[in-house]
Motif scaffolding. Structure first.
Motif, PDB file in Angstrom:
ATOM      1  N   ALA A  95      -8.264  54.870  32.686  1.00  0.00           N
ATOM      2  CA  ALA A  95      -7.645  54.762  31.366  1.00  0.00           C
ATOM      3  C   ALA A  95      -7.084  56.096  30.910  1.00  0.00           C
ATOM      4  O   ALA A  95      -6.029  56.162  30.270  1.00  0.00           O
ATOM      5  CB  ALA A  95      -8.683  54.247  30.373  1.00  0.00           C
ATOM      6  N   ARG A  96      -7.783  57.169  31.243  1.00  0.00           N
ATOM      7  CA  ARG A  96      -7.362  58.503  30.792  1.00  0.00           C
ATOM      8  C   ARG A  96      -6.131  58.998  31.536  1.00  0.00           C
ATOM      9  O   ARG A  96      -5.239  59.611  30.946  1.00  0.00           O
ATOM     10  CB  ARG A  96      -8.528  59.477  30.990  1.00  0.00           C
ATOM     11  N   ILE A 232       1.171  62.967  40.072  1.00  0.00           N
ATOM     12  CA  ILE A 232       0.000  63.710  40.499  1.00  0.00           C
ATOM     13  C   ILE A 232       0.270  65.207  40.602  1.00  0.00           C
ATOM     14  O   ILE A 232      -0.590  66.031  40.287  1.00  0.00           O
ATOM     15  CB  ILE A 232      -0.486  63.211  41.879  1.00  0.00           C
ATOM     16  N   PHE A 233       1.501  65.554  41.033  1.00  0.00           N
ATOM     17  CA  PHE A 233       1.804  66.949  41.350  1.00  0.00           C
ATOM     18  C   PHE A 233       2.977  67.476  40.526  1.00  0.00           C
ATOM     19  O   PHE A 233       3.900  66.738  40.180  1.00  0.00           O
ATOM     20  CB  PHE A 233       2.135  67.092  42.840  1.00  0.00           C
ATOM     21  N   GLY A 242      -3.953  68.575  34.059  1.00  0.00           N
ATOM     22  CA  GLY A 242      -4.671  67.563  33.299  1.00  0.00           C
ATOM     23  C   GLY A 242      -5.309  66.507  34.185  1.00  0.00           C
ATOM     24  O   GLY A 242      -6.433  66.059  33.931  1.00  0.00           O
ATOM     25  N   VAL A 243      -4.586  66.114  35.246  1.00  0.00           N
ATOM     26  CA  VAL A 243      -5.115  65.102  36.162  1.00  0.00           C
ATOM     27  C   VAL A 243      -6.305  65.671  36.932  1.00  0.00           C
ATOM     28  O   VAL A 243      -7.353  65.022  37.066  1.00  0.00           O
ATOM     29  CB  VAL A 243      -4.023  64.632  37.142  1.00  0.00           C
ATOM     30  N   GLN A 249     -14.038  66.228  35.898  1.00  0.00           N
ATOM     31  CA  GLN A 249     -15.007  65.867  34.860  1.00  0.00           C
ATOM     32  C   GLN A 249     -15.671  64.533  35.166  1.00  0.00           C
ATOM     33  O   GLN A 249     -16.889  64.375  34.997  1.00  0.00           O
ATOM     34  CB  GLN A 249     -14.312  65.831  33.501  1.00  0.00           C
ATOM     35  N   SER A 250     -14.888  63.573  35.630  1.00  0.00           N
ATOM     36  CA  SER A 250     -15.448  62.262  35.942  1.00  0.00           C
ATOM     37  C   SER A 250     -16.363  62.329  37.161  1.00  0.00           C
ATOM     38  O   SER A 250     -17.424  61.696  37.190  1.00  0.00           O
ATOM     39  CB  SER A 250     -14.328  61.248  36.176  1.00  0.00           C
TER      40      SER A 250
END
Length: 263
Positions: A95-96, A232-233, A242-243, A249-250
């Motif tokens: 979702a993020r 992605i890049f 950000g990705v 973090q996940s």
């Protein structure tokens, strides 16, 4: 109630790593696979040598499990347990980032007759705007051509052996088919704790992945985001900040959930 002793967790992870059947390991690889300072890894293995659980090969200075420890094989984390611990975080990551998210495990780690030379999809969340088919849970993906597969080759206890032996089939125009190039890429993965892919598994597809770990830092899976290369890049080829941050973090949250449930 006191928590787990980190030193014992790390020592157990070293024993499990050396007992995986990939052969003797140099100290540097042990440190990198468990994401430990080299001095910390050295202290652990020397202690294990002193108590007779690990031996050092005189000719190569590499470490292996002592003969007295042969057959030591703790139960791996069940893939269904891993999926249940990770599911909510994988869903949140999708979702993020608005990208496909997969949780991968090594084929040999599922307790089934699946081929250990592939990664299996334990959980899959398709990106919110996708019109793709149903999530491919249970399907296999190549180890050498996917970011998640490279994480498993770099960090899973069986990964070192597989990286030296799996066939390197060409799947897209940037697939790594040279063994030396693959080994160099895995060094990068270990040093940076993430892997990349661009036009390697499928043309136009990009991906990032980070390790998911159990106690002591032993890798049990890989969390992977994927989509169009431009999603992605950045233009110079580096991962979008950000990705990558959301992925890390996940992956860290899944690791904490695994360790908390098993603590």
């Amino acid at each position: 109630m006191p928590g787990n002793l980190q030193s014992i967790e790390r020592a157990a992870a070293v024993v499990r790593l050396l007992g995986a059947g990939s052969g003797p390991q140099p100290l540097q690889d042990i440190a990198q696979m468990l994401r430990l300072p080299k001095s910390t890894a050295h202290g652990i293995v020397r202690t294990l040598v002193s108590v007779g659980w690990v031996t050092q090969v005189a000719a190569t200075k590499q470490y292996r499990l002592a003969p007295a420890m042969s057959g030591w094989n703790p139960l791996p984390l069940d893939v269904h347990e891993l999926r249940s611990r990770a599911m909510s975080w994988v869903d949140t990551l999708a979702a993020r980032t608005r990208l496909d998210c997969r949780l991968l495990v090594l084929g040999a780690g599922t307790g089934s007759a699946k081929d250990p030379c592939v990664a299996l999809v334990a959980h899959h969340v398709i990106r919110p705007d996708s019109r793709a088919a149903l999530p491919n849970v249970g399907d296999d993906v190549p180890l050498h051509a996917t970011s998640g597969g490279k994480v498993l080759l770099a960090f899973d206890p069986l990964g070192g052996h597989l990286a030296r032996t799996i066939p390197l089939e060409s799947l897209a125009f940037r697939t790594t088919t040279n063994r030396t190039d693959l080994q160099a890429e895995l060094v990068f993965v270990r040093l940076n704790a993430y892997a990349m892919e661009r036009d390697e598994w499928q043309s136009g597809f990009g991906g990032l992945a980070a390790p998911v770990c159990s106690h002591g830092g032993i890798a049990v899976g890989a969390l992977m985001v994927g989509g169009r290369v431009d999603d992605i890049f950045a233009t110079r080829g580096e991962p979008l900040a950000g990705v990558l941050a959301a992925l890390r973090q996940s992956a860290s949250a899944v690791t904490q959930a695994i360790c908390a449930e098993r603590g």
